[in-house]
Structure formats: C-alpha cells, structure tokens
Design an enzyme around this catalytic site. Structure first.
Site, PDB file in Angstrom:
ATOM      1  N   LYS A 111      43.447  35.374  41.713  1.00 46.89           N
ATOM      2  CA  LYS A 111      42.291  36.220  41.410  1.00 46.89           C
ATOM      3  C   LYS A 111      42.527  37.585  42.067  1.00 46.89           C
ATOM      4  CE  LYS A 111      39.729  33.745  38.765  1.00 46.89           C
ATOM      5  NZ  LYS A 111      38.639  32.844  38.993  1.00 46.89           N
ATOM      6  N   LYS A 170      43.579  45.490  27.288  1.00 40.84           N
ATOM      7  CA  LYS A 170      42.973  44.200  27.657  1.00 40.84           C
ATOM      8  C   LYS A 170      41.722  44.434  28.509  1.00 40.84           C
ATOM      9  CE  LYS A 170      43.487  39.522  28.710  1.00 40.84           C
ATOM     10  NZ  LYS A 170      44.093  38.490  29.528  1.00 40.84           N
ATOM     11  N   ASN A 218      37.708  42.805  28.563  1.00 45.09           N
ATOM     12  CA  ASN A 218      37.032  42.228  29.728  1.00 45.09           C
ATOM     13  C   ASN A 218      35.809  43.046  30.136  1.00 45.09           C
ATOM     14  OD1 ASN A 218      40.303  41.429  30.920  1.00 45.09           O
ATOM     15  ND2 ASN A 218      38.827  40.001  30.103  1.00 45.09           N
TER      16      ASN A 218
HETATM   17  P1  NAD Z   1      42.252  30.437  39.313  1.00 51.34           P
HETATM   18  O1  NAD Z   1      41.141  30.711  40.265  1.00 51.34           O
HETATM   19  O2  NAD Z   1      42.183  29.203  38.459  1.00 51.34           O
HETATM   20  O3  NAD Z   1      43.626  30.388  40.106  1.00 51.34           O
HETATM   21  C1  NAD Z   1      43.956  31.203  41.186  1.00 51.34           C
HETATM   22  C2  NAD Z   1      44.613  30.294  42.210  1.00 51.34           C
HETATM   23  O4  NAD Z   1      45.236  31.063  43.218  1.00 51.34           O
HETATM   24  C3  NAD Z   1      43.626  29.358  42.944  1.00 51.34           C
HETATM   25  O5  NAD Z   1      44.041  28.040  42.752  1.00 51.34           O
HETATM   26  C4  NAD Z   1      43.743  29.780  44.399  1.00 51.34           C
HETATM   27  O6  NAD Z   1      43.598  28.690  45.292  1.00 51.34           O
HETATM   28  C5  NAD Z   1      45.145  30.328  44.431  1.00 51.34           C
HETATM   29  N1  NAD Z   1      45.433  31.219  45.556  1.00 51.34           N
HETATM   30  C6  NAD Z   1      44.665  32.182  46.103  1.00 51.34           C
HETATM   31  N2  NAD Z   1      45.321  32.818  47.087  1.00 51.34           N
HETATM   32  C7  NAD Z   1      46.535  32.248  47.176  1.00 51.34           C
HETATM   33  C8  NAD Z   1      47.666  32.470  47.993  1.00 51.34           C
HETATM   34  N3  NAD Z   1      47.670  33.416  48.936  1.00 51.34           N
HETATM   35  N4  NAD Z   1      48.764  31.697  47.786  1.00 51.34           N
HETATM   36  C9  NAD Z   1      48.779  30.751  46.827  1.00 51.34           C
HETATM   37  N5  NAD Z   1      47.735  30.492  46.018  1.00 51.34           N
HETATM   38  C10 NAD Z   1      46.621  31.234  46.193  1.00 51.34           C
HETATM   39  O7  NAD Z   1      42.394  31.734  38.414  1.00 51.34           O
HETATM   40  P2  NAD Z   1      43.042  31.869  36.952  1.00 51.34           P
HETATM   41  O8  NAD Z   1      41.996  31.597  35.925  1.00 51.34           O
HETATM   42  O9  NAD Z   1      44.321  31.113  36.905  1.00 51.34           O
HETATM   43  O10 NAD Z   1      43.308  33.438  36.897  1.00 51.34           O
HETATM   44  C11 NAD Z   1      44.343  34.070  37.653  1.00 51.34           C
HETATM   45  C12 NAD Z   1      44.473  35.517  37.151  1.00 51.34           C
HETATM   46  O11 NAD Z   1      44.845  35.494  35.769  1.00 51.34           O
HETATM   47  C13 NAD Z   1      43.159  36.304  37.213  1.00 51.34           C
HETATM   48  O12 NAD Z   1      43.416  37.656  37.476  1.00 51.34           O
HETATM   49  C14 NAD Z   1      42.597  36.165  35.799  1.00 51.34           C
HETATM   50  O13 NAD Z   1      41.746  37.225  35.422  1.00 51.34           O
HETATM   51  C15 NAD Z   1      43.891  36.205  34.996  1.00 51.34           C
HETATM   52  N6  NAD Z   1      43.800  35.572  33.679  1.00 51.34           N
HETATM   53  C16 NAD Z   1      43.128  34.390  33.516  1.00 51.34           C
HETATM   54  C17 NAD Z   1      43.082  33.811  32.251  1.00 51.34           C
HETATM   55  C18 NAD Z   1      42.413  32.467  32.040  1.00 51.34           C
HETATM   56  O14 NAD Z   1      42.247  32.062  30.877  1.00 51.34           O
HETATM   57  N7  NAD Z   1      42.072  31.706  33.075  1.00 51.34           N
HETATM   58  C19 NAD Z   1      43.694  34.441  31.170  1.00 51.34           C
HETATM   59  C20 NAD Z   1      44.391  35.643  31.377  1.00 51.34           C
HETATM   60  C21 NAD Z   1      44.430  36.184  32.648  1.00 51.34           C
END
Ligand code: NAD
Length: 303
Positions: A77, A185, A189
């Site tokens: 995130k 993109k 959002n």
């Molecule tokens: P998520 O919250 O499911 O995953 C993020 C993960 O990172 C969590 O599991 C958290 O515990 C982990 N984390 C945090 N700090 C960490 C560290 N220092 N070391 C290791 N792990 C750590 O989020 P997501 O939905 O996978 O989204 C991630 C990014 O991708 C965001 O910027 C989001 O906007 C983008 N994104 C998401 C989607 C989607 O459909 N979910 C699509 C495109 C882009």
C-alpha cells in the site's frame, strides 16, 4: 532472473503465483503472519475464472534470508512504500532493478529517496486481485500491464522484465511514456475510489445516480487539468475511460471502499490527495478533490 516481491497481499500474491507457475525464481516477502504461515504450510490457493489452483510459492517474512535480487517488485500500500524500500535495501546489488506497479502518485519519489533513480522503473497494471482469507486470493480483473524506464528509453532490462511477465501470461507492453500511463490510471482511481467508498456504492452503481456522476466528472476534470498543466500527454478521453471502467467492474466494491468497510487506512494521499498536492504547487483550485480527501481523512480518524 531472481525476483523478490515486497508485499504478499492480494496483488503481490497474484504476481508471485503466476510467475511461479511460469517457473521463474520468485520470492514473496510478506508481513501478515497468518498469510505467510498458511502459504508456507499449505501453499497459495488462487481462484481464477472458476478454477482453483494450489501453488507452492516461496514466501518469507524475513527479507534477510533471500540473498540478492535481480528485480524487486513493490506491491505495498502506498503509505507503506518507504518502509518497504528500506527493508528491501538488503536485496540490492549493483544492477538490481526496482519496479513499482502500485496505484497512485508518489511511489516513484518514495523509492528514489533510497534507491538511485537509474535503478528504478515504473509501471501500472490492469490486473485486479482480492485477498479472500489468509493463503487464498481471487484473480478478479484482467488488463494490460505497462512498464517503462523513468527517462523513456527502451532498454534491454525493461524488455527482459516485460518478456518474463509475458511468459507468465501477464500481457505487458513497454512504454516510452510511462508517466502518462500512471496519470491515465490515476484518473480512474480519482473518479471512482473515494466516491464509491464514501457512498457505500459498488462501482457500477455510481452511474445509477446523476449526483454521483456529476461529482465524478468534477473530480476527474480537476485531475485532468492538473495533468495538462504538468505536461502529461492525454490521449484518450479520461472521462470516457472512467465510465468504461465503471461498466466493466459494475459488481466490484473498489479497494478504498473495502478499506473503509473494514476500517483500514486508505490510499487517499496517493490518489485524490496527490491531485490536491500537485494542484497546490501549480496554484490551481481543485475544490472537489480537496473536499473528498478531507472527508476520507476524517473518516479514517474515527477508526
Ligand atoms: P494488500 O494490502 O492486499 O497487500 C499489501 C501487503 O503488503 C500486505 O499484505 C502487507 O502486510 C504487506 N506489507 C506492508 N509492508 C510491508 C513490508 N515492509 N514488507 C513486506 N510486506 C509488507 O494490497 P494490494 O491490494 O495487493 O495492493 C498493493 C498495491 O497495488 C496498492 O498500491 C494498490 O493500489 C495496487 N493495486 C491493487 C490492485 C488490486 O486489485 N488489489 C490492482 C492494481 C493495483
């Protein structure tokens, strides 16, 4: 190519899964103990188009145990990026590439605070994923992935990463204008996320009401004006694109909506909040984005 994915959440797990299935050397670095432990003991379960895959992926919560990486991919995130970059420094050798496919603005800057710009590449992805429970994800959306060098050059290394993604079934194009695509993109959002989050609506329901559509148009128009003033090239009509995404994801509760539903911090600072920051530097008013950013931040404070 040894790839380390920082962030074993929804998207990190998805990319980890498909790259592992493609026989790449991949490591996931996760934080949530439950998710990491379930995957370590039972593997990752991925739901995709009605099929279920059980995949053995390399995952750890100890980044120091992996060794050096050729590619570090951030799926954290946005408000956690800086911390994850410091954690990832130990993976670095002279030619390690650092790539972000996160949403919003500010990730590039957060990475470049600690990593030499020449080692950083940028991207956006149209894929979507949801974490259903520890160890289980759903591949929820398909779309192109674009990656590119910050200076727009087409290099062997960026082609190499694209080839690796393509081989894993991730439709990928190398772009000479990656910043334009990050903004493209962002428009989506900016229009959908905070508005759907606050109103409690699913994406498709935004178009059911004239009030939400008027607000959405104002949010996007402000962001487009900021982008134009910054010299971002805008090729497709951003509003039409946002409307197309709403239709294509009608049943989806956007991630910011899910964050509010579960009383989690949102990525507002990297989305509407980023438009407000950029506009301030340019000296142009963006009242709709300012208001919605303020509202989301107040809601977050009540958690
Ligand atoms: P998520 O919250 O499911 O995953 C993020 C993960 O990172 C969590 O599991 C958290 O515990 C982990 N984390 C945090 N700090 C960490 C560290 N220092 N070391 C290791 N792990 C750590 O989020 P997501 O939905 O996978 O989204 C991630 C990014 O991708 C965001 O910027 C989001 O906007 C983008 N994104 C998401 C989607 C989607 O459909 N979910 C699509 C495109 C882009």
């Amino acid at each position: 190519m040894k790839t380390v994915i920082m962030g074993a959440g929804a998207m990190g797990s998805l990319f980890g899964a498909v790259l592992t299935l493609s026989e790449e050397d991949v490591w996931l670095v996760g934080r949530g103990r439950d998710h990491v432990e379930v995957i370590q003991s039972k593997g990752l379960t991925m739901e995709e188009k009605g099929k279920i895959y059980h995949i053995r992926v390399n995952i750890t919560s100890d980044v120091t145990s992996i060794g050096k990486a050729d590619l570090v991919l951030f799926f954290i995130k946005t408000y956690q990026t800086e911390r994850a970059v410091s954690d990832a420094l130990i993976l670095q050798k002279e030619d390690t590439i650092f790539l972000t496919l996160q949403n919003g603005l500010g990730n590039e800057e957060a990475i470049c605070k600690q990593i030499d710009r020449k080692n950083v590449i940028l991207g956006v992805t149209g894929h979507g994923a949801t974490l259903l429970e520890p160890g289980r994800i759903r591949h929820a959306g398909w779309g192109k992935t674009h990656i590119g060098e910050l200076d727009g050059k087409i290099t062997d290394r960026v082609n190499h990463v694209a080839q690796m993604f393509l081989k894993a079934g991730i439709e990928t194009e190398v772009s000479q204008h990656i910043h334009d695509l990050v903004w493209e993109k962002l428009f989506v959002n900016v229009g959908i996320n905070a508005l759907a989050a606050i109103t409690g609506l699913k994406n498709g329901q935004l178009s059911d009401y004239p009030e939400t559509m008027r607000l959405l148009e104002s949010l996007v128009s402000e962001a487009v004006e900021v982008a134009r003033r910054k010299g971002i090239r805008i090729e497709r009509d951003p509003l039409e694109r946002v409307k197309a995404v709403i239709e294509a994801t009608r049943e989806n509760r956007c991630s910011m909506g899910q964050d509010l539903d579960y009383k989690r911090r949102t990525e507002i600072d990297a989305i509407n909040g980023a438009v407000v920051r950029e506009a301030k530097q340019l000296g142009i008013p963006v009242p709709y984005n300012q208001m919605i950013t303020g509202l989301i931040k107040v809601i977050e404070k009540t958690f």
